[in-house]
Design a protein around this motif. Sequence first.
Motif, PDB file in Angstrom:
ATOM      1  N   UNK A   1       0.808  -1.207   0.000  1.00  0.00           N
ATOM      2  CA  UNK A   1       0.000   0.000   0.000  1.00  0.00           C
ATOM      3  C   UNK A   1       0.840   1.256   0.000  1.00  0.00           C
ATOM      4  N   UNK A   2       1.911   1.250   0.782  1.00  0.00           N
ATOM      5  CA  UNK A   2       2.829   2.384   0.812  1.00  0.00           C
ATOM      6  C   UNK A   2       3.409   2.626  -0.575  1.00  0.00           C
ATOM      7  N   UNK A   3       3.816   1.557  -1.240  1.00  0.00           N
ATOM      8  CA  UNK A   3       4.428   1.706  -2.554  1.00  0.00           C
ATOM      9  C   UNK A   3       3.499   2.326  -3.573  1.00  0.00           C
ATOM     10  N   UNK A   4       2.252   1.863  -3.630  1.00  0.00           N
ATOM     11  CA  UNK A   4       1.330   2.418  -4.618  1.00  0.00           C
ATOM     12  C   UNK A   4       0.992   3.864  -4.281  1.00  0.00           C
ATOM     13  N   UNK A   5       0.921   4.201  -2.989  1.00  0.00           N
ATOM     14  CA  UNK A   5       0.693   5.589  -2.614  1.00  0.00           C
ATOM     15  C   UNK A   5       1.869   6.475  -2.957  1.00  0.00           C
ATOM     16  N   UNK A   6       3.076   5.960  -2.757  1.00  0.00           N
ATOM     17  CA  UNK A   6       4.283   6.730  -3.060  1.00  0.00           C
ATOM     18  C   UNK A   6       4.437   6.932  -4.558  1.00  0.00           C
ATOM     19  N   UNK A   7       3.891   6.001  -5.339  1.00  0.00           N
ATOM     20  CA  UNK A   7       3.964   6.094  -6.796  1.00  0.00           C
ATOM     21  C   UNK A   7       2.917   7.027  -7.380  1.00  0.00           C
ATOM     22  N   UNK A   8       1.697   6.953  -6.914  1.00  0.00           N
ATOM     23  CA  UNK A   8       0.581   7.561  -7.643  1.00  0.00           C
ATOM     24  C   UNK A   8       0.627   9.078  -7.675  1.00  0.00           C
ATOM     25  N   UNK A   9       1.013   9.720  -6.584  1.00  0.00           N
ATOM     26  CA  UNK A   9       0.996  11.182  -6.558  1.00  0.00           C
ATOM     27  C   UNK A   9       1.981  11.770  -7.568  1.00  0.00           C
ATOM     28  N   UNK A  10       3.264  11.383  -7.553  1.00  0.00           N
ATOM     29  CA  UNK A  10       4.163  11.937  -8.570  1.00  0.00           C
ATOM     30  C   UNK A  10       3.811  11.510  -9.985  1.00  0.00           C
ATOM     31  N   UNK A  11       3.273  10.306 -10.152  1.00  0.00           N
ATOM     32  CA  UNK A  11       2.905   9.872 -11.488  1.00  0.00           C
ATOM     33  C   UNK A  11       1.755  10.715 -12.037  1.00  0.00           C
ATOM     34  N   UNK A  12       0.761  10.986 -11.201  1.00  0.00           N
ATOM     35  CA  UNK A  12      -0.347  11.827 -11.646  1.00  0.00           C
ATOM     36  C   UNK A  12       0.131  13.245 -11.901  1.00  0.00           C
ATOM     37  N   UNK A  13       1.078  13.724 -11.077  1.00  0.00           N
ATOM     38  CA  UNK A  13       1.636  15.055 -11.308  1.00  0.00           C
ATOM     39  C   UNK A  13       2.339  15.122 -12.659  1.00  0.00           C
ATOM     40  N   UNK A  14       3.004  14.016 -13.044  1.00  0.00           N
ATOM     41  CA  UNK A  14       3.675  13.981 -14.342  1.00  0.00           C
ATOM     42  C   UNK A  14       2.670  14.070 -15.476  1.00  0.00           C
ATOM     43  N   UNK A  15       1.541  13.376 -15.338  1.00  0.00           N
ATOM     44  CA  UNK A  15       0.511  13.434 -16.369  1.00  0.00           C
ATOM     45  C   UNK A  15      -0.089  14.832 -16.450  1.00  0.00           C
ATOM     46  N   UNK A  16      -0.434  15.400 -15.310  1.00  0.00           N
ATOM     47  CA  UNK A  16      -1.069  16.716 -15.288  1.00  0.00           C
ATOM     48  C   UNK A  16      -0.142  17.791 -15.845  1.00  0.00           C
TER      49      UNK A  16
END
Length: 254
Positions: free
Chosen positions: A163-178
């Motif tokens: 769970x920690x890993x997916x949370x640590x991944x999703x925020x910067x990944x979404x920021x990259x898309x945005x």
Amino acid sequence: MGALGPLGAGLLVEPFGWRSVFHVRVPLALGLLAWSIAALSAEPMERTRQPVRVADLTRAPVLLACALSFVARGAIFAIWLLVPFYLVDARGLSPAIAGVLFMLAPLGTAFAAPLSGRLADRVGSWAPAVAGLAIESLGLALLGTADGATPLGSIAIGLFTAGWGVGFFEVPNMAAIMSAFAPTQQGAAGGLSFLARTLGVVVGVASLAEIFAVRRVTVGFLGAFAEAHMTAAIAVAAAALLAIAGRRAILRGP
């Protein structure tokens, strides 16, 4: 709030049965719908828009970020799909106790997300996203070694780590898309990010359920459980390697 869902579900299922989980959602959903309509109608609408072209969607950084999100979200659903059955049926825990353990996965996501967001502001989105994928893969791999005698403490560590890993991944990944889209295209960018995650969930659930069902005939519940999680771990590890290779290719350019 997502971390409280498994606990609340466990407390409901034990005295009232599994149907209660769906019944309790009806008034909550209606209340949120009414609140959303009221909130949206009170906000002024932005009329300036910039159309999104196919070329905007097929740029290498956008496709790479969406592909990584697809895999990360699809793989984490090995937990959501199979762990409740493992805890209750294979380990004999009550639904309430299983809910307490299960909530460690979304709790890890909730703790990691703000940390990765702050780190991404300092060093950029790529490194935290790759680190998140590696951590998610590690957590899934820990669950991929589970059997009927694995200490529950080890299961708890695996759940929290994934769970920690997916949370640590999703925020910067979404920021990259945005950040790949203009300010007037942020709605489309958010929709694209959500689409990638949702498709990942759909494909992940279908694929992992099929792996589990086929292998259960041969190796039993525990063996199929472990193999499904190890498959998810390998997929996320491959996504991390893809992120590294893709980043290098993008930096080199055509």
